[in-house]
Write an enzyme that holds these catalytic residues in place. Structure first.
Site, PDB file in Angstrom:
ATOM      1  N   LEU A  55       0.808  -1.211   0.000  1.00  0.00           N
ATOM      2  CA  LEU A  55       0.000   0.000   0.000  1.00  0.00           C
ATOM      3  C   LEU A  55       0.847   1.270   0.000  1.00  0.00           C
ATOM      4  CD1 LEU A  55      -2.886  -1.034   2.421  1.00  0.00           C
ATOM      5  CD2 LEU A  55      -3.054  -0.663  -0.040  1.00  0.00           C
ATOM      6  N   PHE A  74      -9.978  -3.027   1.853  1.00  0.00           N
ATOM      7  CA  PHE A  74      -9.880  -3.819   3.074  1.00  0.00           C
ATOM      8  C   PHE A  74      -8.434  -4.037   3.485  1.00  0.00           C
ATOM      9  CE2 PHE A  74     -14.232  -4.377   2.151  1.00  0.00           C
ATOM     10  CZ  PHE A  74     -14.861  -4.912   3.269  1.00  0.00           C
ATOM     11  N   TYR A 138      -5.034   2.351  15.597  1.00  0.00           N
ATOM     12  CA  TYR A 138      -5.794   1.702  14.524  1.00  0.00           C
ATOM     13  C   TYR A 138      -7.110   2.441  14.304  1.00  0.00           C
ATOM     14  CZ  TYR A 138      -9.028  -1.682  12.466  1.00  0.00           C
ATOM     15  OH  TYR A 138      -9.985  -2.287  11.690  1.00  0.00           O
TER      16      TYR A 138
END
Length: 280
Positions: A55, A74, A138
């Protein structure tokens, strides 16, 4: 059966939820482009293709997204981790995916999380516009992701559906999940409707609470599900006799909606009070 008119890019395809979505959506005839930083476990579903990509590699992600009409994002760190671990895939990587969505005029379906609001107390009832109160790095990255989506709608017209996923596991495993459990089947149907719905409404970005039809789910209320035509059908209720009272016995975890994430690295002498502006 309806299928998207343009290919769909699924990031995080090698994770538990990614594998399930890849197999189920490919089986419905969707043209899928799958990617993850680790190989896809087992055989890539028929009709899908897989490419290794990090990513952090924006150029690679732009190439993979060419021609796609929807990005199912996701990918990234999926549990609480130190800030330096989260920042690359969950912040920089998210930017790369939104840049791809902007260029391709694609819709973003973003796997957000209940941990964006984890420090709301369990007695509170939240709507989709309630204050974000992330319970860790997170959750903070997921809150940032929702804000980035709103920026890309306001500035570039990119539509987004934010899936605030509760506890998406094969079955519930503790008392908290009697409220937050989200079945694989309900997630699959939500992803389908998020992709196939003609529009995300006049506001461009919608939040949908990712929980099944659980009697104990009294924390999360108004959201955008009617806009895309989705309702959950599964339930954790059959597990109540075995899980009722099966808690962590951690007072911080049991006070807040985010559960155990709230207790990680917690250093306050007393639990944080509920802010006045959070009371509805």
């Amino acid at each position: 059966m309806d299928i998207p008119q343009r290919p769909v890019l699924l990031t995080g395809a090698s994770g538990a939820l990614g594998q399930m979505l890849a197999r189920e959506l490919a089986g419905r005839g969707w043209k899928l482009l799958l990617t993850d930083r680790v190989p896809f476990p087992g055989t890539v579903p028929e009709g899908a293709s897989f490419a290794l990509a990090d990513l952090n590699d924006g150029a690679m992600l732009l190439r993979l997204a060419e021609g796609c009409g929807t990005i199912l994002h996701f990918g990234g760190v999926s549990v609480e981790q130190p800030f330096e671990t989260v920042i690359g895939p969950n912040i920089r990587g998210l930017y790369h995916m939104y840049e791809a969505a902007r260029r391709e005029k694609a819709r973003m379906v973003f796997a957000s999380s209940n941990h964006t609001i984890g420090f709301h107390e369990r007695g509170e009832v939240l709507d989709d516009d309630s204050y974000l109160r992330p319970d860790g790095y997170y959750g903070l990255s997921k809150a940032y992701g929702e804000l980035m989506g709103r920026l890309y709608w306001d500035k570039h017209g990119v539509e987004s559906v934010f899936l605030r996923i509760g506890s998406c596991t094969p079955k519930p495993i503790d008392d908290r999940m009697l409220a937050t459990w989200f079945s694989y089947g309900d997630l699959l149907r939500l992803v389908e409707r998020s992709t196939l719905a003609p529009s995300t409404g006049k506001h461009g970005c919608i939040v949908v609470w990712g929980a099944s039809k659980n009697k104990r789910m009294t924390w999360w209320r108004k959201d955008g599900r009617q806009i895309i035509g989705w309702e959950p059908t599964d339930s954790a209720d059959a597990h109540t006799p075995e899980l009722d009272g099966k808690t962590s016995f951690n007072p911080v975890a049991e006070r807040y909606q985010g559960g155990g994430y709230c207790g990680m690295d917690y250093s306050r002498a007393t639990p944080a009070p509920v802010a006045q502006f959070d009371k509805k």
